[in-house]
Motif scaffolding. Sequence first.
Motif, PDB file in Angstrom:
ATOM      1  N   GLU A   1       0.830  -1.198   0.000  1.00  0.00           N
ATOM      2  CA  GLU A   1       0.000   0.000   0.000  1.00  0.00           C
ATOM      3  C   GLU A   1       0.871   1.258   0.000  1.00  0.00           C
ATOM      4  O   GLU A   1       0.636   2.189  -0.747  1.00  0.00           O
ATOM      5  CB  GLU A   1      -0.881  -0.008   1.247  1.00  0.00           C
ATOM      6  N   SER A   2       1.902   1.249   0.832  1.00  0.00           N
ATOM      7  CA  SER A   2       2.698   2.462   0.968  1.00  0.00           C
ATOM      8  C   SER A   2       3.462   2.789  -0.311  1.00  0.00           C
ATOM      9  O   SER A   2       3.826   3.932  -0.529  1.00  0.00           O
ATOM     10  CB  SER A   2       3.647   2.359   2.159  1.00  0.00           C
TER      11      SER A   2
ATOM     12  N   GLY B   1       2.095   1.998  -3.316  1.00  0.00           N
ATOM     13  CA  GLY B   1       1.087   2.082  -4.368  1.00  0.00           C
ATOM     14  C   GLY B   1       0.914   0.816  -5.187  1.00  0.00           C
ATOM     15  O   GLY B   1       0.489   0.864  -6.333  1.00  0.00           O
TER      16      GLY B   1
ATOM     17  N   ASP C   1       7.259  -0.466 -11.420  1.00  0.00           N
ATOM     18  CA  ASP C   1       6.520  -1.188 -10.383  1.00  0.00           C
ATOM     19  C   ASP C   1       7.387  -2.238  -9.698  1.00  0.00           C
ATOM     20  O   ASP C   1       7.295  -2.458  -8.494  1.00  0.00           O
ATOM     21  CB  ASP C   1       5.278  -1.872 -10.979  1.00  0.00           C
TER      22      ASP C   1
ATOM     23  N   THR D   1       4.818  12.661 -11.141  1.00  0.00           N
ATOM     24  CA  THR D   1       3.775  12.600 -10.113  1.00  0.00           C
ATOM     25  C   THR D   1       3.943  11.360  -9.252  1.00  0.00           C
ATOM     26  O   THR D   1       3.760  11.398  -8.034  1.00  0.00           O
ATOM     27  CB  THR D   1       2.369  12.560 -10.752  1.00  0.00           C
ATOM     28  N   GLU D   2       4.322  10.234  -9.892  1.00  0.00           N
ATOM     29  CA  GLU D   2       4.532   8.998  -9.128  1.00  0.00           C
ATOM     30  C   GLU D   2       5.712   9.166  -8.178  1.00  0.00           C
ATOM     31  O   GLU D   2       5.649   8.771  -7.016  1.00  0.00           O
ATOM     32  CB  GLU D   2       4.800   7.827 -10.069  1.00  0.00           C
TER      33      GLU D   2
ATOM     34  N   ALA E   1       6.782  11.859  -6.925  1.00  0.00           N
ATOM     35  CA  ALA E   1       6.383  12.734  -5.819  1.00  0.00           C
ATOM     36  C   ALA E   1       5.655  11.933  -4.741  1.00  0.00           C
ATOM     37  O   ALA E   1       5.843  12.171  -3.542  1.00  0.00           O
ATOM     38  CB  ALA E   1       5.490  13.863  -6.342  1.00  0.00           C
ATOM     39  N   GLY E   2       4.860  10.978  -5.183  1.00  0.00           N
ATOM     40  CA  GLY E   2       4.156  10.114  -4.234  1.00  0.00           C
ATOM     41  C   GLY E   2       5.136   9.319  -3.388  1.00  0.00           C
ATOM     42  O   GLY E   2       4.989   9.227  -2.167  1.00  0.00           O
ATOM     43  N   VAL E   3       6.153   8.743  -4.047  1.00  0.00           N
ATOM     44  CA  VAL E   3       7.142   7.953  -3.315  1.00  0.00           C
ATOM     45  C   VAL E   3       7.912   8.838  -2.343  1.00  0.00           C
ATOM     46  O   VAL E   3       8.176   8.451  -1.199  1.00  0.00           O
ATOM     47  CB  VAL E   3       8.099   7.247  -4.295  1.00  0.00           C
TER      48      VAL E   3
ATOM     49  N   ARG F   1       6.839  11.441  -0.866  1.00  0.00           N
ATOM     50  CA  ARG F   1       5.969  11.650   0.303  1.00  0.00           C
ATOM     51  C   ARG F   1       6.056  10.471   1.264  1.00  0.00           C
ATOM     52  O   ARG F   1       6.173  10.639   2.478  1.00  0.00           O
ATOM     53  CB  ARG F   1       4.512  11.832  -0.146  1.00  0.00           C
ATOM     54  N   VAL F   2       6.022   9.254   0.692  1.00  0.00           N
ATOM     55  CA  VAL F   2       6.089   8.048   1.530  1.00  0.00           C
ATOM     56  C   VAL F   2       7.412   8.005   2.297  1.00  0.00           C
ATOM     57  O   VAL F   2       7.439   7.757   3.507  1.00  0.00           O
ATOM     58  CB  VAL F   2       5.946   6.776   0.657  1.00  0.00           C
TER      59      VAL F   2
ATOM     60  N   LYS G   1       7.438  10.371   5.138  1.00  0.00           N
ATOM     61  CA  LYS G   1       6.618   9.899   6.254  1.00  0.00           C
ATOM     62  C   LYS G   1       7.361   8.826   7.048  1.00  0.00           C
ATOM     63  O   LYS G   1       7.362   8.831   8.280  1.00  0.00           O
ATOM     64  CB  LYS G   1       5.283   9.340   5.727  1.00  0.00           C
TER      65      LYS G   1
END
Lengths: 241, 333
Positions: A123-124, A126, A142, A171-172, A174-176, A178-179, A182
């Motif tokens: 999940e973390s 994606g 992936d 964008t992907e 950027a998501g990583v 963020r993870v 965190k």
Amino acid sequence: MTALLEVKNLSKSFGGLVAVNNVSFALEAGRITALIGPNGAGKTTCFNLVAGAMRPTSGQVVFDGHPIENAPPELVCRMGIARTFQIVRPMRDMSVLENAMVGAFSWTRSVDEARSTAYESLESVGLAGKANARTDQLTLPDRKMLETAKALSTRPRLLLLDEVMAGLRPTEAAGVVRVLRKLAEGGLTILLVEHVMRIVMEVASRVVVLHHGAKIAEGRPEEVVADPMVLESYLGAGFHA
Amino acid sequence: MKRWLAGGSVLVVLALVGALASPYLISLLTIVLLFTFLGQSWNLMLGIGGQLSIGHALFVGLGAYSVALLDVKYGVSPWIGLLLGMVIAGSAGAVLAWLSFRFEVRGIYFALLTIAAAEFARIMFGGWEFVGAMQGLFFPAPTGAIDISMLRGDARFYYFIALALAALGIVGTEMISRSYFGYVWRAMRDDEQAARALGVRAFRHKILVIAISAATAAVGGGILALVQGSIFPDSIMGMGLSVDVLIGPVVGGLGTTFGPLVGSLAAIPLNHLMSALGDCLRIPGLNSIAYGVVLVLVVWFLPDGIWPAIVRLGKAVQLPSRLWLLQPRKAEE
Ligand SMILES: Nc1ncnc2c1ncn2[C@@H]1O[C@H](COP(=O)(O)OP(=O)(O)O)[C@@H](O)[C@H]1O
Ligand SMILES: [Mg+2]
């Protein structure tokens, strides 16, 4: 600040080639550090030395006060260091979820616990929607995220990421990022090899620069990019971010 | 679930067959079921643990001799012999694995070591008077009366023992597959270095899976000895037996729970049929040729084995939503 990992005068030669040359650095707990340098600089070899996949020719690796340069990889992992492989290594005949479960078995024998941990890891990054896919159905980006999920399932204290964001769309990525932020806020220490300078500038609080196996610079990202030695090593190697 | 229905119904049919079939068919199927069990033992080691053995006759033979020696020489129950066989073969497997991996002998070189060990044992047993040397060991002639404590009875009795063993093997394989061990072993099979990086202590797990495989092969060997009524080093520890053990899982499907059963059901009757046909037509070795042809055909057309092909067929018929599997994959870097 105490260092979680200390690399001291680390060297590794392959025959006549010195891949890592007397490198020292320290990682502070809960920080994200980037290890950068042109191709062939010795970044992956550094990871292999820290993770126990290779023995150094000389030098020490100290994790949480324990010398680990001669420890086998499974022990290093169980002590709390997880790594990804730059050339991805999925377990081919296991599903994405099963791949992500393996790491959890380093701290639990419960299949249910491993499965729920694996789901969290997927999940973390994606990948939860592809949990039941075969690994050869994943795109390369992936698969790199699967490497990250596998490593996360071991519940590491130090995570070594080797070019896991290569090929991701901005964008992907950027998501990583963020993870990773965190995870670092939660106390995880991260050392990442990354070629895209924009990502390095954004995510790393410290940068270590290798060139021809030697450390040529270290500091805050904005200091390092202004360093003439660093610029030259990159431009000289025909680097394009 | 469908797999279980299919596999389970095969077992039910086999139980009915045991009650109804002719003595010839029963003894043939007893051998099929025993080799199903031996195939499962071998499959655990390669199909799940990733360690190739081409000398499984060593473990089969150690089990057979443990049972036969205790029974024939000392009148001790084969149950004790089976336990002893498990301990001896399990230890032999563990020591072989430990020595091999300690000195970085792995993969195909480990497989060669298993043959060498089996051949060494065969020659040793063939020259060892205490274990009957080349003359082998003979169990007392059967009276036909069923005696569970001495595992003695008629053909039907052994048929049901073999059936129980095969069923136990299926349930056991499935339980191991779904446990912690199944995951860790399959990870180690697929990529040992990557598994170690995830904390898998591959050295001890390789020794463990080999010891367990060896111990279960010894159980199959002990029962095989009882069924045959006699053992000789050249047949029970020979290369031929090592090959017979692996035919079932290779033909049926490596690493699958039902592969060894399906493969043995296909291969062993074919072998007997061709052997009989060969006798009729005076073509010695026709069975070996047929074996070879079937192996080549299976490897060529169904490289995963028969069982996965059946499963795929079932899925393709029932789950059209899986068609997305057929979409072209994205190109690599
Ligand atoms: N196993 C190995 N055997 C021999 N040479 C190697 C090996 N691994 C890496 N090298 C060499 O060491 C140098 C550093 O490689 P690497 O650590 O992969 O660099 P980077 O990850 O920074 O691109 C390269 O010249 C590479 O060819
Ligand atoms: Mg690299």
